[in-house]
Design an enzyme around this catalytic site. Structure first.
Site, short mmCIF file in Angstrom:
data_model
loop_
_atom_site.label_atom_id
_atom_site.label_comp_id
_atom_site.label_asym_id
_atom_site.label_seq_id
_atom_site.Cartn_x
_atom_site.Cartn_y
_atom_site.Cartn_z
N CYS A 175 53.93 4.73 23.71
CA CYS A 175 53.68 4.86 25.14
C CYS A 175 53.73 3.48 25.80
CB CYS A 175 52.30 5.46 25.32
SG CYS A 175 51.62 5.21 26.94
N1 LIG Z 1 49.94 11.23 27.31
C1 LIG Z 1 50.55 10.30 28.02
O1 LIG Z 1 50.04 9.23 28.27
C2 LIG Z 1 51.91 10.55 28.53
C3 LIG Z 1 52.67 11.53 28.00
N2 LIG Z 1 53.95 11.71 28.41
C4 LIG Z 1 54.72 12.80 27.82
O2 LIG Z 1 56.06 12.72 28.22
C5 LIG Z 1 56.59 14.01 28.45
C6 LIG Z 1 57.19 14.07 29.81
O3 LIG Z 1 56.13 14.10 30.76
P1 LIG Z 1 56.41 14.37 32.30
O4 LIG Z 1 57.25 13.26 32.84
O5 LIG Z 1 55.13 14.63 32.99
O6 LIG Z 1 57.21 15.73 32.22
P2 LIG Z 1 58.29 16.31 33.16
O7 LIG Z 1 59.44 15.39 33.21
O8 LIG Z 1 58.51 17.71 32.75
O9 LIG Z 1 57.54 16.27 34.54
C7 LIG Z 1 56.67 17.28 34.92
C8 LIG Z 1 56.58 17.34 36.42
O10 LIG Z 1 55.58 16.45 36.84
C9 LIG Z 1 56.16 15.47 37.71
N3 LIG Z 1 55.51 14.22 37.35
C10 LIG Z 1 55.59 13.53 36.21
N4 LIG Z 1 54.83 12.42 36.27
C11 LIG Z 1 54.23 12.48 37.47
C12 LIG Z 1 53.33 11.64 38.14
N5 LIG Z 1 52.88 10.52 37.58
N6 LIG Z 1 52.93 11.98 39.37
C13 LIG Z 1 53.40 13.09 39.99
N7 LIG Z 1 54.26 13.94 39.40
C14 LIG Z 1 54.68 13.62 38.17
C15 LIG Z 1 57.63 15.48 37.43
O11 LIG Z 1 58.38 15.12 38.55
P3 LIG Z 1 59.12 13.68 38.63
O12 LIG Z 1 59.67 13.39 37.26
O13 LIG Z 1 60.17 13.90 39.66
O14 LIG Z 1 58.06 12.71 39.05
C16 LIG Z 1 57.87 16.93 37.12
O15 LIG Z 1 58.01 17.71 38.26
C17 LIG Z 1 55.45 14.99 28.21
O16 LIG Z 1 55.56 15.46 26.88
C18 LIG Z 1 54.22 14.14 28.34
O17 LIG Z 1 53.16 14.60 27.55
C19 LIG Z 1 54.50 10.93 29.37
C20 LIG Z 1 53.81 9.89 29.93
C21 LIG Z 1 52.42 9.68 29.60
N1 LIG Z 2 52.86 7.36 27.84
C1 LIG Z 2 53.54 8.09 26.95
N2 LIG Z 2 52.83 8.81 26.07
C2 LIG Z 2 53.54 9.56 25.23
C3 LIG Z 2 54.92 9.59 25.23
N3 LIG Z 2 55.32 10.46 24.29
C4 LIG Z 2 54.21 10.95 23.75
N4 LIG Z 2 53.13 10.40 24.31
C5 LIG Z 2 51.73 10.62 23.98
O1 LIG Z 2 51.42 9.92 22.77
C6 LIG Z 2 50.72 10.80 21.89
C7 LIG Z 2 50.85 10.35 20.44
O2 LIG Z 2 50.20 9.12 20.29
P1 LIG Z 2 50.09 8.34 18.88
O3 LIG Z 2 49.31 7.13 19.21
O4 LIG Z 2 49.36 9.25 17.95
O5 LIG Z 2 51.45 8.03 18.40
C8 LIG Z 2 51.36 12.13 22.19
O6 LIG Z 2 50.61 13.22 21.73
C9 LIG Z 2 51.45 12.08 23.71
O7 LIG Z 2 50.26 12.42 24.35
C10 LIG Z 2 55.62 8.78 26.14
O8 LIG Z 2 56.86 8.71 26.17
N5 LIG Z 2 54.88 8.03 26.98
#
Ligand SMILES: NC(=O)C1=CN([C@@H]2O[C@H](COP(=O)(O)OP(=O)(O)OC[C@H]3O[C@@H](n4cnc5c(N)ncnc54)[C@H](OP(=O)(O)O)[C@@H]3O)[C@@H](O)[C@H]2O)C=CC1
Ligand SMILES: Nc1nc2c(ncn2[C@@H]2O[C@H](COP(=O)(O)O)[C@@H](O)[C@H]2O)c(=O)[nH]1
Length: 327
Positions: A175
């Site tokens: 991340c």
């Molecule tokens: N646990 C973590 O820290 C993180 C996990 N991830 C993982 O990455 C994958 C993709 O995630 P994600 O981009 O949400 O999925 P998607 O690309 O499917 O986005 C989901 C929806 O949420 C919107 N969105 C995403 N981020 C935001 C935001 N910060 N504010 C407002 N709207 C938002 C997107 O629109 P738009 O793209 O147009 O903004 C889209 O409509 C998932 O599996 C997620 O769990 C990603 C980042 C952090």
């Molecule tokens: N900010 C982001 N978080 C992400 C992304 N892809 C997955 N994840 C999150 O990380 C955990 C796994 O964490 P680890 O420390 O055990 O390796 C996963 O479950 C998601 O919640 C990403 O691209 N960006």
């Protein structure tokens, strides 16, 4: 915010042992009405789980959550798992086609046991809407919603109908959210779990930042019912994704779900890719996790996982990066 700390800043304090062998300790857990061997679930990421790994985990008594990045295969996956009477656990997003998918499942009389709503910033009306949609059309499904990092978010998603919430914004190994946006629970994930679990009336899943098996026990201590792990499950023989050989050693890819490798484009990238040294078979890691948790339970002075929840702890130091490098 006071009293923040992360996994490496905490040590649990042993209590008097009441078993003669660690094998007397039981690391199993009840979650969502089902019983699993471990309070651990591999991350729902494309380089961590595929249909084969999911089937193996389900057949062998482990919890799993299938990722959502090949949406066209999900319906068949649900049918296949249900035909074999295995637990069905899938992920969805929040876009319009995901609403349609939920309706298709309902029309087909296919209720997955678990549905995880998986977006980066889960404290959002889009997630509240999806929780309600799932509960309307598939009321029998156990809904996990995330990801979030605050007590307010946990309460709002629970009030919307979520059966569990998933906590962790930015602590993941691949991340870069914390670097690119300045936001998240990176560096204080364990404290965030504590705050969220205290506010929760339903189970909390700790997601991201686990670097050692001891961190699983620490998550349980601070209120998690289940622990989602990516990096420690990456690089196995069974792990999906590319394998390369370098200087006689095998490496497997582990990339973020918001990385350009997942998205196919450089837009709103919040994840990176790492090459993880091949670490053998998945079952060996699961077995070692079980043994380490059994040992943790014995140090906690009990025979069941719950004993870990009651031990004392000390804070030993603080470090924001939890051992990670930016690139
Ligand atoms: N646990 C973590 O820290 C993180 C996990 N991830 C993982 O990455 C994958 C993709 O995630 P994600 O981009 O949400 O999925 P998607 O690309 O499917 O986005 C989901 C929806 O949420 C919107 N969105 C995403 N981020 C935001 C935001 N910060 N504010 C407002 N709207 C938002 C997107 O629109 P738009 O793209 O147009 O903004 C889209 O409509 C998932 O599996 C997620 O769990 C990603 C980042 C952090
Ligand atoms: N900010 C982001 N978080 C992400 C992304 N892809 C997955 N994840 C999150 O990380 C955990 C796994 O964490 P680890 O420390 O055990 O390796 C996963 O479950 C998601 O919640 C990403 O691209 N960006």
């Amino acid at each position: 915010m006071e009293n923040v700390f992360d996994y490496e800043d905490v040590q649990l304090i042993p209590a008097k042992c009441i078993v003669n062998s660690r094998s007397e300790c039981d690391s199993s857990v009840e979650f969502g009405g089902h019983h699993f061997k471990l309070p651990v679930v591999p991350a729902n990421m494309q380089t961590i789980i595929d249909e084969k790994v999911a089937t193996y985990l389900a057949e062998n008594g482990y919890f799993y959550i299938m990722h959502r990045f090949e949406p066209e295969r999900r319906m068949q996956f649900v049918k296949d798992m249900q035909e074999r009477l295995l637990i069905t656990s899938i992920s969805v997003g929040v876009k319009p086609e995901e609403y349609e998918f939920i309706k298709q499942l309902a029309d087909g009389n296919l209720t997955p046991d678990f549905i995880t709503i998986d977006i980066a910033h889960g404290h959002a009306d889009s997630v509240v809407g999806m929780i309600k949609h799932i509960k309307q059309h598939l009321p029998g499904a156990f809904v996990i919603a995330g990801n979030v990092g605050t007590p307010e978010a946990v309460r709002e998603l629970e009030n919307a109908g979520a059966d569990a919430t998933k906590v962790g914004i930015g602590p993941g190994k691949v991340c870069i959210t914390k670097i690119k946006t300045g936001f998240g629970t990176g560096g204080w994930q364990l404290a965030a779990i504590r705050l969220c679990a205290k506010a929760a009336s339903k189970p909390v899943i700790a997601d991201g930042g686990i670097r050692t098996h001891g961190d699983i026990a620490k998550s349980i201590r601070f209120g998690a019912s289940m622990v989602m792990i990516g990096s420690l499950f990456a690089g196995h023989e069974e792990s999906p994704g590319e394998t390369v050989e370098k200087d006689g050693k095998l490496y497997k890819e582990y990339f973020g779900s918001a990385s350009e490798f997942q998205k196919g484009e450089k837009k709103n990238v919040e994840g990176k890719k790492e090459w993880v040294e091949h670490r053998g078979y998945l079952q060996d890691t699961l077995t070692e996790m079980e043994q380490d948790l059994q040992s943790a339970i014995s140090y906690a002075g009990g025979t069941k996982l719950d004993a870990i929840r009651h031990v004392d702890y000390v804070i030993v130091k603080n470090s924001i990066f939890n051992g990670d490098k930016v690139y």
